[in-house]
Design a protein around this motif. Structure first.
Motif, PDB file in Angstrom:
ATOM      1  N   ALA A 266      41.034  37.778  47.710  1.00 33.46           N
ATOM      2  CA  ALA A 266      39.792  37.790  46.935  1.00 33.46           C
ATOM      3  C   ALA A 266      39.303  36.378  46.669  1.00 33.46           C
ATOM      4  O   ALA A 266      38.102  36.081  46.772  1.00 33.46           O
ATOM      5  CB  ALA A 266      40.008  38.536  45.620  1.00 33.46           C
ATOM      6  N   LEU A 270      35.767  35.957  48.521  1.00 30.38           N
ATOM      7  CA  LEU A 270      34.674  36.060  47.548  1.00 30.38           C
ATOM      8  C   LEU A 270      34.393  34.747  46.832  1.00 30.38           C
ATOM      9  O   LEU A 270      33.239  34.438  46.519  1.00 30.38           O
ATOM     10  CB  LEU A 270      35.005  37.142  46.516  1.00 30.38           C
ATOM     11  N   PRO A 279      25.939  35.168  51.504  1.00 33.49           N
ATOM     12  CA  PRO A 279      26.950  36.205  51.275  1.00 33.49           C
ATOM     13  C   PRO A 279      26.720  37.459  52.107  1.00 33.49           C
ATOM     14  O   PRO A 279      27.688  38.049  52.620  1.00 33.49           O
ATOM     15  CB  PRO A 279      26.822  36.491  49.774  1.00 33.49           C
ATOM     16  N   ALA A 283      29.460  38.759  54.741  1.00 32.27           N
ATOM     17  CA  ALA A 283      30.044  40.082  54.521  1.00 32.27           C
ATOM     18  C   ALA A 283      29.856  40.961  55.754  1.00 32.27           C
ATOM     19  O   ALA A 283      30.780  41.678  56.171  1.00 32.27           O
ATOM     20  CB  ALA A 283      29.409  40.737  53.304  1.00 32.27           C
ATOM     21  N   CYS A 292      29.764  44.697  49.023  1.00 29.13           N
ATOM     22  CA  CYS A 292      30.765  43.626  48.973  1.00 29.13           C
ATOM     23  C   CYS A 292      30.097  42.268  48.794  1.00 29.13           C
ATOM     24  O   CYS A 292      30.613  41.396  48.096  1.00 29.13           O
ATOM     25  CB  CYS A 292      31.604  43.638  50.249  1.00 29.13           C
ATOM     26  N   LEU A 295      29.524  40.952  45.358  1.00 28.46           N
ATOM     27  CA  LEU A 295      30.665  40.428  44.607  1.00 28.46           C
ATOM     28  C   LEU A 295      30.912  38.950  44.878  1.00 28.46           C
ATOM     29  O   LEU A 295      31.889  38.395  44.375  1.00 28.46           O
ATOM     30  CB  LEU A 295      31.929  41.221  44.965  1.00 28.46           C
ATOM     31  N   ALA A 296      30.055  38.321  45.679  1.00 24.77           N
ATOM     32  CA  ALA A 296      30.211  36.893  45.950  1.00 24.77           C
ATOM     33  C   ALA A 296      30.254  36.106  44.649  1.00 24.77           C
ATOM     34  O   ALA A 296      29.606  36.463  43.662  1.00 24.77           O
ATOM     35  CB  ALA A 296      29.057  36.391  46.823  1.00 24.77           C
ATOM     36  N   SER A 298      32.822  35.945  42.817  1.00 23.89           N
ATOM     37  CA  SER A 298      33.922  36.495  42.015  1.00 23.89           C
ATOM     38  C   SER A 298      35.237  35.916  42.539  1.00 23.89           C
ATOM     39  O   SER A 298      35.313  35.412  43.654  1.00 23.89           O
ATOM     40  CB  SER A 298      33.974  38.017  42.127  1.00 23.89           C
ATOM     41  N   VAL A 308      37.360  44.352  42.173  1.00 24.35           N
ATOM     42  CA  VAL A 308      36.705  43.990  43.430  1.00 24.35           C
ATOM     43  C   VAL A 308      37.198  44.838  44.603  1.00 24.35           C
ATOM     44  O   VAL A 308      36.445  45.110  45.545  1.00 24.35           O
ATOM     45  CB  VAL A 308      36.884  42.481  43.729  1.00 24.35           C
ATOM     46  N   CYS A 312      34.849  47.153  46.718  1.00 23.07           N
ATOM     47  CA  CYS A 312      34.769  46.767  48.129  1.00 23.07           C
ATOM     48  C   CYS A 312      36.122  46.999  48.789  1.00 23.07           C
ATOM     49  O   CYS A 312      36.896  46.056  48.986  1.00 23.07           O
ATOM     50  CB  CYS A 312      34.341  45.300  48.254  1.00 23.07           C
ATOM     51  N   LEU A 315      37.490  44.859  51.777  1.00 23.53           N
ATOM     52  CA  LEU A 315      38.022  43.521  51.561  1.00 23.53           C
ATOM     53  C   LEU A 315      39.501  43.453  51.912  1.00 23.53           C
ATOM     54  O   LEU A 315      39.978  42.444  52.447  1.00 23.53           O
ATOM     55  CB  LEU A 315      37.792  43.103  50.098  1.00 23.53           C
TER      56      LEU A 315
END
Length: 611
Positions: A266, A270, A279, A283, A292, A295-296, A298, A308, A312, A315
Motif C-alpha cells: 500500500a 498508493l 493516479p 491504476a 483504486c 485512494l491515491a 493513502s 484500502v 481496492c 491492490l
C-alpha cells in the motif's frame, strides 16, 4: 618498506581510535541509542526481551529504554534477522555474567547488545586490516572509513538497539572489502570467498530491503575472478547458493507476515507511485479500477477512514516487478518517485526519534563528548539540490560501468583500479537500496531503509576526489579523451545531463494533510492541518475542490519538521492550517491540498475523496 611500516602504524592508530569512539557511545550515561518507533518489537518478540516498565509492543519514540526484562516470547510476531542472532548472543553472555555475579537474571541492559555488536565489528575490522596488510593504501582507506564513517554516531547509535541497520552495514562493508581484495589479488581466495559467503548471508538476512544486495556483491566477486582468469564457476555456485538461501528465507517471511507485506505494498503503490504521476493512468496500467485511483495519497498508516484492500482488492495482486515496469514506461514518474525518496532521507540522523534514555527527544552531540562529532551535521548544511545532484552523479557509475563491460567484455574491466571499483560498487549499493526502499515500502521509514545506501554514497563521494586527481593530474587530455574511455564517458555525461534536468524541472514538493485524519466530515466547519516542504521555499498552500481554489492556508510552526528535515528551506514554518466550510465542498469529488513552489508550479501533495 619503512614508509609502508609508518602507514601501517597510522592505520592501526586510526582503527583503535574508531573503536574508542564507538565504545564511548555504547557505554555513555545515560544510555545513547535510537528510541523504538515499534520495529524493535519484531526482535523483542523472538527473544522475549521487552523494555522495563513499558507495555509489551508499545512504541516509545521519545527516548530509548536502557533496561529490558525477560518475558514470554511471541513467536507469531517474531521476525528473525541478523540482529536477533546478535541479541541472542548478548542474552546468553548476560546470563553467564549474572550467574557468576549472582545478580538478577531477569533484567538486562541494552548496552550488552551494543557491546556484542561492537566486538563483532572489531573482529571484522581486524580481519580486514590483516587482509589489506600488504596494501598500505587500502589499509589506510579502511582505517579512515572506520574512523570517519562507521564510528559516526549516525551509525553507532544503532548499536544499543534491536534495529537491524548496524549489522547490515557491517556485513555490507566487510563484503565490499573482500570484493575489493579479490579484484586486486586472487591468490589463495578460498578463505576470503568463505568469508564473503558468510557476509552475504548476514547482509541478506538482516532485512528484506537488502534482499538483492548479496547478489550484486556476488556478481562483482565473480567478475573479479573472471577478470583475472582464475577458476570462477565453483565460487560462483557457492556465492549464488547463499543468495538463493537469502531469497528463499525472506520470501517465506513475507508470506508469513501478510500484514507487513500488505502495508509495504500500500505504501509503495498508493503513497509513492500514484502521487508521482496521474493516479488514474497508473491504476489502469497496474490492472486496478478507477476506485483504486481514488485512494491515491493513502498509505497503510493513513487510510483516511477506509480499508484500502477492501476498497481496492486488486491492490493485493500488484507485483513489485509490474510496478517497476509501469513506472519505467513513464520516466518522469520513476524519477519523481526515486528523487523524492532520496530527498526525504538526506538527514542521516533520525530526527523523529530520541537518542538519550530518560530525556525526551534529546540527541547526542560533540558538546557532550568531543568523540561524538558527526558528518550528519555537515550533510544537513548541504543544500538539498546539491545533495540530490551528488547522489545522481554517483549513480552515473552504474550505466557507465556496464556499458564498458558490454562493449569490451573482459578488457572493459581489465585495467580498472581499486578506486574506480569502490565507486562502482557503492553506486550499485545506493541504486539497489533506493529501489528496494521506495518500491518495497514507499516513503515509510525511508531514512532507515536508505541508511546503507547513504553510507555507500558518502564513501563514493569520499573516494571521488582521489579518482579525479589520479586521472587528471598525470595527463588530463590523454586520460579524458582516450579512445577506450570516450564512449563510457559520453554515457556518463548524458546521464548527468538528464538527471540534472530532472532534478531542476520535476516538482518534488511533498507533505501530509494530518487533519482531518479520517474521512472528511460532511457538515460544519472543517479544520485543515498538515505540512508541506520542497527543495525551494514554498510560496503558499491552497485547499481546492476538483481544481477550484477554496482557501489559502496559513503557514505555521510545526513541532518536529525542523528536527526531521533541517536541510529543507522553511522547515521551521512548514506547517499549514485553515478552516473550510463543508457546504463549499458539496457536490465535489476530491479535496486537494496544493503547494505552490518558488517557480509558481502547482504541486498536489494530497488528495482526499469526498464521496
Amino acid at each position: 618498506m619503512e614508509n609502508s611500516r609508518g602507514w601501517r602504524w597510522i592505520a592501526v592508530v586510526l582503527l583503535l581510535f574508531a573503536f574508542v569512539r564507538m565504545a564511548s557511545l555504547v557505554l555513555a550515561q545515560p544510555m545513547a541509542g535510537y528510541a523504538n518507533q515499534y520495529d524493535m518489537h519484531r526482535s523483542s518478540a523472538c527473544l522475549g526481551l521487552w523494555p522495563e516498565d513499558v507495555p509489551i509492543a508499545q512504541a516509545t519514540p521519545e527516548a530509548p529504554h536502557s533496561l529490558y526484562r525477560a518475558a514470554p516470547a511471541l513467536p507469531s510476531e517474531c521476525y528473525p534477522s541478523t540482529q536477533v542472532a546478535i541479541a541472542f548472543l548478548a542474552v546468553m553472555a548476560d546470563s553467564v555474567l549474572d550467574s557468576v555475579r549472582g545478580s538478577d537474571s531477569e533484567r538486562m541492559s541494552l548496552r550488552v547488545v551494543g557491546l556484542i555488536g561492537l566486538l563483532m565489528w572489531a573482529l571484522g575490522a581486524a580481519l580486514v586490516a590483516w587482509m589489506f596488510w600488504r596494501q598500505p593504501a587500502l589499509l589506510i582507506g579502511h582505517a579512515l572509513a572506520s574512523t570517519w564513517l562507521i564510528a559516526d554516531p549516525f551509525n553507532t547509535l544503532y548499536l544499543n538497539t534491536l534495529y537491524t541497520e548496524f549489522p547490515a552495514l557491517c556485513a555490507a562493508y566487510f563484503a565490499a572489502a573482500i570484493v575489493l581484495s579479490l579484484w586486486l589479488d586472487v591468490d589463495a581466495p578460498y578463505r576470503r570467498l568463505v568469508g564473503l559467503a558468510v557476509c552475504l548471508l548476514l547482509l541478506g538476512l538482516s532485512r528484506v530491503q537488502h534482499l538483492v544486495l548479496p547478489l550484486v556483491l556476488a556478481v562483482f566477486a565473480i567478475l573479479a575472478l573472471w577478470r583475472a582468469g582464475a577458476p570462477w564457476w565453483r565460487p560462483a555456485l557457492l556465492l549464488l547458493g547463499c543468495c538463493c538461501i537469502v531469497v528463499a528465507w525472506q520470501s517465506s517471511q513475507q508470506h508469513r507476515f501478510e500484514g507487513i507485506a500488505r502495508a509495504n505494498l500500500a505504501d509503495s503503490v498508493l503513497g509513492a507511485a500514484m502521487p508521482a504521476g496521474n493516479p488514474e493512468r497508473i491504476a489502469s496500467a497496474l490492472g486496478m479500477g478507477a476506485r483504486c485511483a481514488d485512494l491515491a495519497y493513502s498509505t497503510w498508516y493513513r487510510q483516511h477512514g477506509v480499508d484500502v484492500f477492501t476498497e481496492c482488492p486488486q491492490l493485493a495482486q500488484v507485483s513489485r516487478l509490474r510496478l517497476l515496469s509501469v513506472t519505467l514506461r513513464d520516466p518522469s514518474v520513476f524519477a519523481r518517485m526515486m528523487l523524492r525518496g532520496v530527498l526525504m532521507s538526506q538527514n542521516l540522523r533520525l530526527g523523529y526519534l530520541g537518542e538519550r534514555a530518560g530525556l525526551p527527544f534529546a540527541s547526542v552531540s560533540k558538546t557532550d563528548s568531543w568523540l561524538w562529532f558527526s558528518v550528519a551535521d555537515d550533510v544537513n548544511r548541504v543544500p538539498a539540490l546539491w545533495f540530490l545532484w551528488s547522489a545522481t552523479s554517483v549513480l552515473a557509475a552504474v550505466p557507465m560501468f556496464w556499458f564498458a563491460v558490454a562493449r569490451r567484455r573482459r578488457a572493459g574491466i581489465a585495467d580498472m583500479r581499486a578506486d574506480t571499483l569502490a565507486i562502482v560498487v557503492c553506486a550499485h549499493v545506493l541504486a539497489f537500496t533506493a529501489l528496494s526502499s521506495v518500491f518495497g515500502d514507499g516513503y515509510s521509514e525511508v531514512g532507515r531503509h536508505l541508511h546503507l545506501g547513504l553510507n555507500a554514497l558518502l564513501v563514493a563521494l569520499g573516494v571521488l576526489p582521489i579518482w579525479l586527481l589520479r586521472r587528471c593530474l598525470p595527463g588530463p587530455l590523454r586520460t579524458l579523451c582516450a579512445r577506450d574511455a570516450a564512449l563510457p564517458a559520453m554515457v556518463m555525461l548524458v546521464w548527468l545531463v538528464v538527471m540534472t534536468v530532472a532534478v531542476l524541472q520535476l516538482p518534488l514538493a511533498f507533505g501530509v494533510l494530518g487533519a482531518p485524519a479520517g474521512a472528511v466530515p460532511p457538515t460544519g466547519s472543517i479544520e485543515l492541518r498538515g505540512w508541506a516542504l520542497d527543495l525551494r521555499p514554498i510560496e503558499r498552500v491552497i485547499a481546492r475542490v476538483d481544481g477550484q481554489d477554496l482557501v489559502t492556508l496559513v503557514p505555521v510552526h510545526h513541532a518536529s519538521l525542523d528536527r526531521v528535515f533541517p536541510y529543507l528551506p522553511g522547515s521551521d514554518r512548514g506547517g499549514f492550517t485553515g478552516n473550510i466550510d463543508a457546504e463549499a465542498m458539496a457536490g465535489g469529488r476530491f479535496l486537494e491540498i496544493v503547494a505552490i513552489d518558488a517557480a509558481g508550479r502547482d504541486v498536489l501533495i494530497e488528495r482526499r475523496r469526498l464521496r
